[in-house]
Design an enzyme around this catalytic site. Structure first.
Site, short mmCIF file in Angstrom:
data_model
loop_
_atom_site.label_atom_id
_atom_site.label_comp_id
_atom_site.label_asym_id
_atom_site.label_seq_id
_atom_site.Cartn_x
_atom_site.Cartn_y
_atom_site.Cartn_z
CD GLU A 163 -3.59 -6.23 2.86
OE1 GLU A 163 -4.44 -5.59 3.49
OE2 GLU A 163 -2.39 -5.95 2.87
CD GLU A 174 -2.75 -1.12 2.52
OE1 GLU A 174 -2.30 -0.59 3.54
OE2 GLU A 174 -3.87 -1.65 2.47
C1 BG6 Z 1 -3.78 -3.07 5.31
C2 BG6 Z 1 -2.43 -3.64 5.63
O1 BG6 Z 1 -3.67 -1.71 5.40
O2 BG6 Z 1 -4.83 -3.37 6.16
C3 BG6 Z 1 -2.41 -4.82 6.57
O3 BG6 Z 1 -1.71 -3.91 4.47
C4 BG6 Z 1 -3.46 -4.66 7.62
O4 BG6 Z 1 -1.12 -4.96 7.08
C5 BG6 Z 1 -4.81 -4.54 6.95
O5 BG6 Z 1 -3.47 -5.70 8.56
C6 BG6 Z 1 -5.96 -4.45 7.91
O6 BG6 Z 1 -5.72 -3.48 8.87
P1 BG6 Z 1 -5.85 -3.79 10.41
O7 BG6 Z 1 -5.43 -2.55 11.07
O8 BG6 Z 1 -7.27 -4.12 10.61
O9 BG6 Z 1 -4.93 -4.92 10.68
#
Ligand code: BG6
Length: 471
Positions: A369, A176
């Site tokens: 993701e 990101e």
């Molecule tokens: C993304 C990241 O921004 O969101 C991850 O690449 C992160 O590392 C994911 O875990 C979800 O965010 P969070 O804060 O809920 O873990």
């Protein structure tokens, strides 16, 4: 769906490995942030009040102990039938302070073992080179604001590209990359409390990451022409709050800024919008002609993305309700439901975002993701009946399939935090994304044993039916 579609699972080093000082590893920013300590995380992120306790516990130090349990974990993931496993290399395992001349063999060996383990099951690793873990030793240089860090990163990339030349095919340079604009300490080790002109510092750091990314693409292809070296965006379309042209313009601007770095990585140049933005905000970035030529030549092979939700933007936020979201809070969209953390759920927004990204960039997209965070409650047998997660995934995978029918070229799809990991934004364990439950609480208590949730078998069916069986 194409039979070569890459179904996968995803996590990253800093949220999963632990072993924070083992094998010669140095510290990274994550290692010095206790969960919700000193108000720092509260100030940066939207964590429900009920969770805003003060912990004196550093979750990344042991995390879920992937460092010692990777054999068991990869075996478990292989049961899903996945073709790719997205993870990251922790830079500080290879160059503990970031600026050494020689790499740490123990760190390299660890990842060689991990990738070999994947190989046993025919799983291809998709590897992020910098997932929120710039070595803390580079803080004294001012983090990514300093161009010296480009050279350190180049050395690191060359080292791992050579070592894992045959084991890894897909590389993502920065997780990101737009994170550096939202949360510069996490994305680039740039400290907002120290910088006089934080806006300029952020864009200088971002520019240096873009140059580093172009150099990585160049050397990656020289080392192995088969490598696919990609960029990555924390994606999510910005909707206008209303049809008022002022709101539409605000949303347009938010999109332009969100896409600003990917424009450079994929199209090889800053957009006209951003050039004007720099001028208007007195941002004077140090960018040499040689760097601009590198950016133009060594563009990304694919665009990876995370998607959790769309965003809502207004010209004026006064009297409007905000809610949580990835990278930054957003305005509440009354048409959408939200998860336990206020992150809104928008599968159609996923289709819209995918279409828009593909129209704009015309390179293959890779969803690395996607997932639903919830405060899962396990029963006495550690089983979690997470129908809400199944429902979320089914709708998002369906939306992705529709985007593919629309003509969007998508290489693969990986669920985030497939085995529960420490949350990046809050540092807590109870914000879970996984298909596998890990017995570990917010204070670090628990066996860290793994238990399949209901969604595990469901996703296995999706993968083995190549996306046909969603319900
Ligand atoms: C993304 C990241 O921004 O969101 C991850 O690449 C992160 O590392 C994911 O875990 C979800 O965010 P969070 O804060 O809920 O873990």
């Amino acid at each position: 769906m194409n039979k070569d579609f890459l179904w996968g699972a995803a996590m990253c080093a800093s949220q999963a490995e632990g072993g924070y000082l083992e094998g010669g590893k140095g510290l990274t920013a994550n290692d010095i942030f206790p969960a919700l300590n000193e108000g720092r995380w509260e100030a940066l992120y939207n964590v429900p009040e009920s969770l805003q306790k003060k912990y004196n516990y550093y979750p990344s130090h042991q995390a879920i102990d992937f460092y010692h349990r990777y054999v068991e974990d990869i075996k478990l993931l292989a049961e899903l039938g996945i073709k790719v496993f997205r993870t990251s290399i922790n830079w500080a395992r290879i160059f503990p302070n970031g600026d050494e001349l020689e790499p740490n063999e123990e760190g390299l060996q660890f990842y060689e073992d991990v990738f070999n383990e994947c190989g046993k099951y025919g799983i291809t690793p998709v590897v992020t080179l910098n997932h929120f873990d710039t070595p803390l030793g580079l803080y004294k240089y001012g983090g990514w604001k300093n161009k010296k860090v480009i050279t350190f990163f180049e050395r690191y990339c060359e080292t791992v590209f050579k070592r894992f030349k045959t084991q890894v095919k897909y590389w993502i340079t920065f997780n990101e990359i737009n994170m550096i604009l939202g949360i510069p300490i996490v994305g680039g080790l740039i400290d907002p409390l120290k910088e006089e002109n934080i806006l300029e510092a952020k864009y200088q750091g971002a520019h240096n990451q873009l140059v580093a990314s172009a150099i990585a693409t160049k050397i990656g292809h020289e080392i192995n022409p088969e490598f696919m070296v990609g960029s990555m965006i924390g994606a999510g379309k910005n909707y206008p709050y209303s049809p008022n042209p002022a709101d539409v313009w605000a949303a347009y601007q938010a999109d332009q800024e969100e896409y600003s770095l990917i424009d450079v990585q994929v199209k090889g140049k800053y957009s006209a919008y951003m050039r004007r933005y720099f001028e208007k905000n007195d941002i004077d970035i140090l960018a040499t002609e040689e760097e601009m030529a590198l950016l133009k030549t060594y563009t990304a092979d694919f665009l990876a993305l995370s998607y959790y939700s769309t965003r809502l933007t207004a010209a004026n936020n006064e009297d409007k309700e905000a809610t949580g979201g990835n990278i930054a809070d957003t305005l509440k969209n009354s048409y959408l439901e939200a998860n336990d953390f206020g992150w809104q759920i928008d599968p159609l927004g996923f289709r819209i975002t995918l279409n828009e990204l593909y129209d704009r960039y015309e390179v293959p997209l890779f969803i690395v993701e996607n997932g639903l965070a919830a405060m899962d409650v396990a029963d006495e047998n550690y089983f979690v009946e997470d129908d809400y997660r199944i429902n979320y995934f089914a709708k998002h995978i369906q939306a992705m399939k529709e985007a593919m029918d629309d003509g969007v070229d998508i290489i693969g799809y990986a669920t985030w935090g497939t085995i529960d990991i420490v949350s990046a934004s809050s540092g807590i364990m109870s914000k879970r994304y996984g298909l596998v439950y890990v017995d570990l609480d917010d204070e670090g208590n628990g066996t860290r044993n793994r238990y399949k949730k209901k969604s595990f078998d469901w996703y296995k069916k999706v993968v083995t039916s190549n996306g046909e069986e969603l319900m």
